[in-house]
Design a protein around this motif. Structure first.
Motif, PDB file in Angstrom:
ATOM      1  N   UNK A  12     -19.731  40.624  43.718  1.00  0.00           N
ATOM      2  CA  UNK A  12     -18.977  41.352  44.727  1.00  0.00           C
ATOM      3  C   UNK A  12     -17.689  40.615  45.042  1.00  0.00           C
ATOM      4  N   UNK A  13     -16.765  41.332  45.634  1.00  0.00           N
ATOM      5  CA  UNK A  13     -15.567  40.671  46.145  1.00  0.00           C
ATOM      6  C   UNK A  13     -15.578  40.662  47.671  1.00  0.00           C
ATOM      7  N   UNK A  14     -16.717  40.992  48.257  1.00  0.00           N
ATOM      8  CA  UNK A  14     -16.865  40.979  49.716  1.00  0.00           C
ATOM      9  C   UNK A  14     -16.747  39.547  50.244  1.00  0.00           C
ATOM     10  N   UNK A  15     -16.326  39.412  51.479  1.00  0.00           N
ATOM     11  CA  UNK A  15     -16.218  38.093  52.105  1.00  0.00           C
ATOM     12  C   UNK A  15     -17.576  37.492  52.429  1.00  0.00           C
ATOM     13  N   UNK A  16     -18.566  38.360  52.676  1.00  0.00           N
ATOM     14  CA  UNK A  16     -19.907  37.930  53.073  1.00  0.00           C
ATOM     15  C   UNK A  16     -20.947  38.647  52.221  1.00  0.00           C
ATOM     16  N   UNK A  17     -22.101  38.006  52.080  1.00  0.00           N
ATOM     17  CA  UNK A  17     -23.234  38.611  51.384  1.00  0.00           C
ATOM     18  C   UNK A  17     -24.421  38.567  52.334  1.00  0.00           C
ATOM     19  N   UNK A  18     -25.117  39.681  52.423  1.00  0.00           N
ATOM     20  CA  UNK A  18     -26.292  39.800  53.282  1.00  0.00           C
ATOM     21  C   UNK A  18     -27.531  39.926  52.404  1.00  0.00           C
ATOM     22  N   UNK A  87     -21.173  33.270  53.647  1.00  0.00           N
ATOM     23  CA  UNK A  87     -19.833  33.393  53.087  1.00  0.00           C
ATOM     24  C   UNK A  87     -19.920  33.312  51.562  1.00  0.00           C
ATOM     25  N   UNK A  88     -19.003  33.982  50.900  1.00  0.00           N
ATOM     26  CA  UNK A  88     -18.910  33.892  49.424  1.00  0.00           C
ATOM     27  C   UNK A  88     -18.815  32.438  48.968  1.00  0.00           C
TER      28      UNK A  88
END
Length: 167
Positions: A12-18, A87-88
């Motif tokens: 992903x390029x998301x700032x956060x991963x859940x 955070x990534x």
């Protein structure tokens, strides 16, 4: 699956991963605000000392697993609440720590570990230890040992035993 979790930033390029485990089920609606304070992801932690003396002695196995992976003894256990949000940057740093300490790729190290309970690698305590050591100010920390635990909006069972299902 642990290696896939450790590489979540690559998907992903998301700032956060859940992350939510397969033994969890949401019991009411949630929003990202349930897992952030002032823009920082919430991580619940407890000192290993408190956990092994006041809660459950065998929880020290996760401290040993993290130490074997990264080379330092973590003071805090961070696999206290699902979902976990990171955070990534935490993932790359965790892989870097594992590779520097073990002299193996992260994938090879995880594959070399015991894959039946109790596993000798634990992804969430490792990610949390890296977050605590390298990115401490970027997270909002709640101390379970001091009674700081947010209201849960999910039910969690334990993968390694047959749970009684809720009525």
């Amino acid at each position: 699956h642990e290696h896939v979790i450790m590489c979540s930033d690559e998907f992903t390029d998301a700032d956060f991963v859940c992350h939510i485990d397969s033994d969890c089920m949401f019991t009411e609606p949630v929003t990202p605000e349930d897992y952030f304070v002032n823009g920082k992801p919430i991580l619940v932690h407890a000192s290993f000392h408190w956990l092994v003396t006041e809660q459950q002695a065998n929880l020290g196995m996760w401290q040993v697993a993290v130490e074997k992976a990264v080379g330092w003894v973590p003071s805090e256990e961070t696999m206290r609440r699902h979902p976990a949000v990171h955070y990534r940057k935490t993932y790359a740093k965790a892989r870097e720590c594992i590779e520097a300490h073990t002299k193996m790729s992260c994938a090879d190290y995880i594959k070399s570990c015991e894959n039946s309970f109790p596993q000798t690698f634990a992804e969430f305590p490792t990610l949390g230890a890296v977050a605590w050591k390298y990115f401490h100010d970027d997270y909002h920390w709640l101390d379970q040992g001091k009674g700081e635990f947010p209201r849960s909006k999910l039910t969690q069972w334990w993968t390694h035993q047959s749970p009684e299902l809720p009525q």
